[in-house]
Design a protein around this motif. Structure first.
Motif, PDB file in Angstrom:
ATOM      1  N   ALA A  51      98.802  11.041  61.997  1.00 14.67           N
ATOM      2  CA  ALA A  51      97.367  10.731  62.027  1.00 14.67           C
ATOM      3  C   ALA A  51      97.080   9.640  63.053  1.00 14.67           C
ATOM      4  O   ALA A  51      97.944   8.800  63.326  1.00 14.67           O
ATOM      5  N   ILE A  52      95.874   9.688  63.602  1.00 14.97           N
ATOM      6  CA  ILE A  52      95.493   8.719  64.636  1.00 14.97           C
ATOM      7  C   ILE A  52      94.089   8.183  64.350  1.00 14.97           C
ATOM      8  O   ILE A  52      93.156   8.944  64.097  1.00 14.97           O
ATOM      9  N   SER A  53      93.970   6.856  64.372  1.00 17.53           N
ATOM     10  CA  SER A  53      92.683   6.193  64.103  1.00 17.53           C
ATOM     11  C   SER A  53      91.755   6.307  65.313  1.00 17.53           C
ATOM     12  O   SER A  53      92.229   6.480  66.443  1.00 17.53           O
ATOM     13  N   PRO A  54      90.453   6.155  65.103  1.00 13.53           N
ATOM     14  CA  PRO A  54      89.502   6.330  66.209  1.00 13.53           C
ATOM     15  C   PRO A  54      89.768   5.425  67.411  1.00 13.53           C
ATOM     16  O   PRO A  54      89.591   5.832  68.549  1.00 13.53           O
ATOM     17  N   GLU A  55      90.221   4.186  67.154  1.00 21.79           N
ATOM     18  CA  GLU A  55      90.381   3.253  68.286  1.00 21.79           C
ATOM     19  C   GLU A  55      91.719   3.406  69.004  1.00 21.79           C
ATOM     20  O   GLU A  55      91.953   2.747  70.015  1.00 21.79           O
ATOM     21  N   THR A  56      92.584   4.267  68.521  1.00 20.22           N
ATOM     22  CA  THR A  56      93.914   4.419  69.140  1.00 20.22           C
ATOM     23  C   THR A  56      93.880   5.475  70.237  1.00 20.22           C
ATOM     24  O   THR A  56      93.258   6.526  70.088  1.00 20.22           O
ATOM     25  N   ASP A  57      94.572   5.153  71.336  1.00 22.81           N
ATOM     26  CA  ASP A  57      94.613   6.052  72.490  1.00 22.81           C
ATOM     27  C   ASP A  57      95.410   7.314  72.153  1.00 22.81           C
ATOM     28  O   ASP A  57      96.502   7.217  71.598  1.00 22.81           O
ATOM     29  N   VAL A  58      94.863   8.450  72.522  1.00 19.59           N
ATOM     30  CA  VAL A  58      95.521   9.724  72.212  1.00 19.59           C
ATOM     31  C   VAL A  58      96.921   9.814  72.840  1.00 19.59           C
ATOM     32  O   VAL A  58      97.817  10.463  72.301  1.00 19.59           O
ATOM     33  N   ASP A  59      97.127   9.111  73.969  1.00 11.41           N
ATOM     34  CA  ASP A  59      98.440   9.128  74.626  1.00 11.41           C
ATOM     35  C   ASP A  59      99.553   8.627  73.694  1.00 11.41           C
ATOM     36  O   ASP A  59     100.704   8.994  73.862  1.00 11.41           O
ATOM     37  N   ASP A  60      99.174   7.799  72.731  1.00 12.81           N
ATOM     38  CA  ASP A  60     100.190   7.240  71.822  1.00 12.81           C
ATOM     39  C   ASP A  60     100.858   8.297  70.941  1.00 12.81           C
ATOM     40  O   ASP A  60     101.941   8.058  70.412  1.00 12.81           O
ATOM     41  N   ILE A  61     100.186   9.441  70.758  1.00  9.61           N
ATOM     42  CA  ILE A  61     100.800  10.446  69.865  1.00  9.61           C
ATOM     43  C   ILE A  61     101.327  11.678  70.591  1.00  9.61           C
ATOM     44  O   ILE A  61     102.129  12.419  70.034  1.00  9.61           O
ATOM     45  N   LEU A  62     100.907  11.889  71.826  1.00  9.61           N
ATOM     46  CA  LEU A  62     101.215  13.167  72.483  1.00  9.61           C
ATOM     47  C   LEU A  62     102.702  13.499  72.473  1.00  9.61           C
ATOM     48  O   LEU A  62     103.087  14.643  72.243  1.00  9.61           O
ATOM     49  N   LYS A  63     103.548  12.497  72.688  1.00  9.82           N
ATOM     50  CA  LYS A  63     104.984  12.802  72.791  1.00  9.82           C
ATOM     51  C   LYS A  63     105.604  13.225  71.455  1.00  9.82           C
ATOM     52  O   LYS A  63     106.728  13.714  71.432  1.00  9.82           O
ATOM     53  N   TYR A  64     104.888  13.013  70.364  1.00  5.44           N
ATOM     54  CA  TYR A  64     105.434  13.417  69.056  1.00  5.44           C
ATOM     55  C   TYR A  64     104.918  14.785  68.594  1.00  5.44           C
ATOM     56  O   TYR A  64     105.389  15.335  67.616  1.00  5.44           O
ATOM     57  N   LEU A  65     103.928  15.310  69.292  1.00  4.14           N
ATOM     58  CA  LEU A  65     103.240  16.483  68.739  1.00  4.14           C
ATOM     59  C   LEU A  65     104.051  17.774  68.782  1.00  4.14           C
ATOM     60  O   LEU A  65     103.776  18.700  68.030  1.00  4.14           O
ATOM     61  N   ASP A  66     105.080  17.811  69.646  1.00  7.04           N
ATOM     62  CA  ASP A  66     105.969  18.973  69.625  1.00  7.04           C
ATOM     63  C   ASP A  66     106.823  18.993  68.356  1.00  7.04           C
ATOM     64  O   ASP A  66     107.375  20.015  67.994  1.00  7.04           O
ATOM     65  N   SER A  67     106.928  17.848  67.695  1.00  3.96           N
ATOM     66  CA  SER A  67     107.835  17.723  66.539  1.00  3.96           C
ATOM     67  C   SER A  67     107.121  17.797  65.192  1.00  3.96           C
ATOM     68  O   SER A  67     107.767  17.672  64.161  1.00  3.96           O
ATOM     69  N   VAL A  68     105.792  17.930  65.188  1.00  6.31           N
ATOM     70  CA  VAL A  68     105.088  17.958  63.890  1.00  6.31           C
ATOM     71  C   VAL A  68     104.314  19.262  63.700  1.00  6.31           C
ATOM     72  O   VAL A  68     104.052  19.994  64.656  1.00  6.31           O
ATOM     73  N   ASP A  69     103.942  19.532  62.432  1.00  6.08           N
ATOM     74  CA  ASP A  69     103.168  20.735  62.132  1.00  6.08           C
ATOM     75  C   ASP A  69     101.669  20.526  62.353  1.00  6.08           C
ATOM     76  O   ASP A  69     100.948  21.454  62.659  1.00  6.08           O
ATOM     77  N   PHE A  70     101.216  19.294  62.112  1.00  6.30           N
ATOM     78  CA  PHE A  70      99.776  19.063  62.268  1.00  6.30           C
ATOM     79  C   PHE A  70      99.473  17.638  62.702  1.00  6.30           C
ATOM     80  O   PHE A  70     100.309  16.742  62.570  1.00  6.30           O
ATOM     81  N   VAL A  71      98.273  17.490  63.255  1.00  8.92           N
ATOM     82  CA  VAL A  71      97.809  16.170  63.680  1.00  8.92           C
ATOM     83  C   VAL A  71      96.477  15.919  62.970  1.00  8.92           C
ATOM     84  O   VAL A  71      95.685  16.845  62.798  1.00  8.92           O
ATOM     85  N   VAL A  72      96.297  14.691  62.497  1.00  7.79           N
ATOM     86  CA  VAL A  72      95.041  14.328  61.829  1.00  7.79           C
ATOM     87  C   VAL A  72      94.257  13.420  62.763  1.00  7.79           C
ATOM     88  O   VAL A  72      94.664  12.281  63.016  1.00  7.79           O
TER      89      VAL A  72
END
Ligand code: DX5
Ligand code: ZN
Length: 202
Positions: free
Chosen positions: A107-128
């Protein structure tokens, strides 16, 4: 296909809130620790007692999420998401969830940069993608979160994108157009007849 996850926080943490939303696709349970966000702690024991015919998913808004995974897995939860802002070692949290055969979400909060999660998204089923500030139901949808959804969708065509906060008929449409396919909704669903409102969101 669009899925609806009913966030019981808006109606109070109770069996009744779960029963009222059984026409949704899942029950969304917000777990807070009073540190990452203020609010009361809901324990895995309490979650285990909630009976539901549809899957339960837990949205962890806690520091050190790795300390909660095993207990919630044993509580019969099928999906867990944790906040990128709370984890020193996101890979470790994801592996722990996989070990417990959970569907894994970040999950990612509104103020957090989307770049912070991109490298993990290949490893998860969903993003919040949080479209309100974590911690309270009944807030207004932050339209800027649509950009985040669009960006994630353009790079990850198959990932489940869950949008959480301020979802009603109008904002649901915007989120779906941007690429979300799972809508978390609390206040809207429980204002009036939950079955009808869930139907309207679909
Ligand atoms: C906010 C929670 C949401 C919230 C959604 O911190 O993560 O799940 O309960 O409720 P509404 O639909 O009222 O914004
Ligand atoms: Zn939530």
């Amino acid at each position: 296909m669009i899925k609806i996850s009913a966030s019981i926080m808006a109606n109070g943490f109770s069996q009744k809130s779960v029963d009222l939303a059984q026409s949704a696709d899942s029950i969304h349970i917000d777990v807070m620790d009073g540190k990452f966000v203020e609010n009361r702690i809901i324990s895995a024991e309490e979650v285990a007692k909630l009976k539901s015919n549809i899957p339960k998913e837990v949205h962890l808004m806690v520091l050190e999420p790795e300390n909660y995974i095993e207990d919630f897995a044993k509580a019969g939860v099928e999906r867990i998401s944790f906040h990128i802002e709370t984890a020193y070692n996101p890979e470790k949290v994801i592996s722990l969830m996989e070990f417990h055969e959970l569907e894994t979400g970040i999950a990612i909060s509104p103020e957090t940069d989307v770049d912070d999660i991109l490298k993990y998204l290949d490893s998860v089923d969903f993003v919040v993608v949080m479209s309100v500030h974590p911690g309270k139901s009944g807030q207004v949808f932050i339209e800027k979160s649509l950009e985040k959804i669009r960006l994630i969708r353009s790079s990850f065509p198959l990932i489940d994108i869950e949008v959480d906060g301020g979802i009603n008929v109008k904002t649901a449409k915007l989120a779906i157009e941007a690429g979300a396919n799972i809508l978390v909704s609390g206040s809207f669903i429980y204002s009036g007849n939950p079955d009808e409102n869930i139907g309207e969101l679909r």
